[in-house]
Write an enzyme that holds these catalytic residues in place. Sequence first.
Site, short mmCIF file in Angstrom:
data_model
loop_
_atom_site.label_atom_id
_atom_site.label_comp_id
_atom_site.label_asym_id
_atom_site.label_seq_id
_atom_site.Cartn_x
_atom_site.Cartn_y
_atom_site.Cartn_z
N ALA A 18 0.85 -1.19 0.00
CA ALA A 18 0.00 0.00 0.00
C ALA A 18 0.89 1.24 0.00
O ALA A 18 2.02 1.20 0.47
CB ALA A 18 -0.92 0.01 1.22
N SER A 19 0.34 2.32 -0.55
CA SER A 19 1.07 3.59 -0.56
C SER A 19 0.09 4.72 -0.25
O SER A 19 -0.92 4.87 -0.92
CB SER A 19 1.73 3.84 -1.92
OG SER A 19 2.39 5.09 -1.95
N ALA A 20 0.38 5.49 0.80
CA ALA A 20 -0.46 6.62 1.19
C ALA A 20 0.42 7.88 1.25
O ALA A 20 1.60 7.85 0.91
CB ALA A 20 -1.13 6.36 2.53
N SER A 21 -0.16 8.98 1.69
CA SER A 21 0.56 10.25 1.65
C SER A 21 1.73 10.29 2.61
O SER A 21 2.75 10.93 2.34
CB SER A 21 -0.40 11.41 1.95
OG SER A 21 -0.99 11.23 3.22
N ASP A 26 -10.85 3.73 14.20
CA ASP A 26 -11.06 3.54 12.77
C ASP A 26 -11.31 2.06 12.47
O ASP A 26 -10.55 1.43 11.73
CB ASP A 26 -9.84 4.04 11.99
CG ASP A 26 -10.13 4.25 10.52
OD1 ASP A 26 -11.32 4.37 10.15
OD2 ASP A 26 -9.17 4.31 9.73
N ALA A 35 3.16 7.30 4.27
CA ALA A 35 4.02 6.12 4.32
C ALA A 35 3.67 5.11 3.24
O ALA A 35 2.60 5.15 2.63
CB ALA A 35 3.90 5.46 5.69
N GLN A 36 4.62 4.20 3.00
CA GLN A 36 4.40 3.01 2.18
C GLN A 36 4.59 1.78 3.05
O GLN A 36 5.36 1.79 4.01
CB GLN A 36 5.38 2.96 1.01
CG GLN A 36 4.98 3.85 -0.13
CD GLN A 36 5.87 3.75 -1.35
OE1 GLN A 36 5.82 4.62 -2.19
NE2 GLN A 36 6.68 2.70 -1.47
N VAL A 37 3.88 0.70 2.70
CA VAL A 37 3.98 -0.55 3.44
C VAL A 37 4.52 -1.62 2.50
O VAL A 37 3.99 -1.84 1.41
CB VAL A 37 2.60 -0.99 3.99
CG1 VAL A 37 2.72 -2.33 4.71
CG2 VAL A 37 2.05 0.07 4.94
#
Length: 458
Positions: A141-144, A299, A146-148
């Site tokens: 996954a890639s978000a604003s 969440d 971090a990446q996993v």
Amino acid sequence: MNTALESIDVNRESGPQRPVVEGLRQNPAQMIGDGIKGAFRIGQTAAVVGGQGVRWLRGDRPSTPHLVRDTFERLGATYVKLGQFIASSPTFFPREYVEEFQHCLDQTRPLPYSVMEGILREELGSAVDTEFTRIDRTPLASASIAQVHGARLKSGEEVVLKIQKPGVSTILLTDLNFLYVSARIVETLAPKLAWTSMSGVIQEIQRTMMEECDFVQEANNLEAFREFLDRTGNTEATVPAVYRDLSTRRVLTMERFQGVSLTDLDSIRRYSDDPERTLITAMNTWFASLTQCDFFHADVHAGNLMVLEDGRVGFIDFGIVGRIKPDTWTAVSDFMGALMSADFEKMADAMTRIGVTREGVDVSALARDLSGLQEHMDAVVPPDIEMMDMDVTELSGRTEDDVNDLLMDLVRIGENHGLHFPREFALLIKQFLYFDRYVHILAPEMDMFLDERLNMLQ
């Protein structure tokens, strides 16, 4: 190897704080470098805002909420997170902005592994070569922020690496300080806005966002929740183990869970012969955390609750947590019971105990206005058989829409009667409504508020 610098106490004061990265020690050269980066970021922000202004003057004039969202997405990490905060905070922001920012997705184009490897080597040093036999170049996954990436340790354990993207902390600090100063100026020039406490909202955003990009804090949250599970003798739920020697403020190494989403009924049956009991375990674990843990998971959407291969419930992603006082939790519990039974008088009474007001509230008038939400409540609460065939993403998106619509209506009516609600109110109600939807999928005959197997007031 640089290990986690300082453990942050999860019991610390949780009120608004100025954006400070605790535990970092900078030398003068680093401070100068950050100052230059901060000045560049301010210039970059001005360029983006100026470009939007030029487009507006040339006739490209969408609605104001859409224009603000588009600008936020162009500005990147901080503003994307701010947009998500707006989307999840109908207690703070106008309805049209909350609705627009539902479309503010935190899914970004992955950075090349070579860039993320640079962060890994800065943080973990030689351990990148000595402790891992495999690090997947393609992210999960890639978000604003971090990446996993998936990985395997030399000891054989499968893990995930949550790696912070380069420059995020400097961008966050620059942007958040700029927003805070701007809010203070606006409040000074327009004293009537003091009741909305714009600067207080920005400080809350600061605290939330800085905690989310501080992986030491997330590691602390994971371990505190595990300690809560151990202390309460809960062996049916779990959280990923943290590898502290391979974790820092910008890298979090965690156990990789194998399992399926809580709402994947067909797959759950492979790991649990009683999906209803599995759901009850998840709910009772969360309810107990409200009073027996320092925080609650804020969440619990369909992607953050898993049924593991051994049948346990796995709670993942503790970047967003909430804290609540016992008396507020009691009032919220009363409110939810009244909501599910459509008892509008009790709903109104509970709302007056949750909200903050400068004047008396006519409870009967508030109850009459709440009764107008009956049809909207029916869209959220009753079972929807069609949802059984939806995948997790589709289900989560539809649930988000229904939940946020109802929340915004509740907040709007409360504010019409002079009530202002803390953000924790929206966070709690949203989690309740998530669980209620899961009940209709996994245990449609169960009454969430009357079933004796559920311990809502532990």
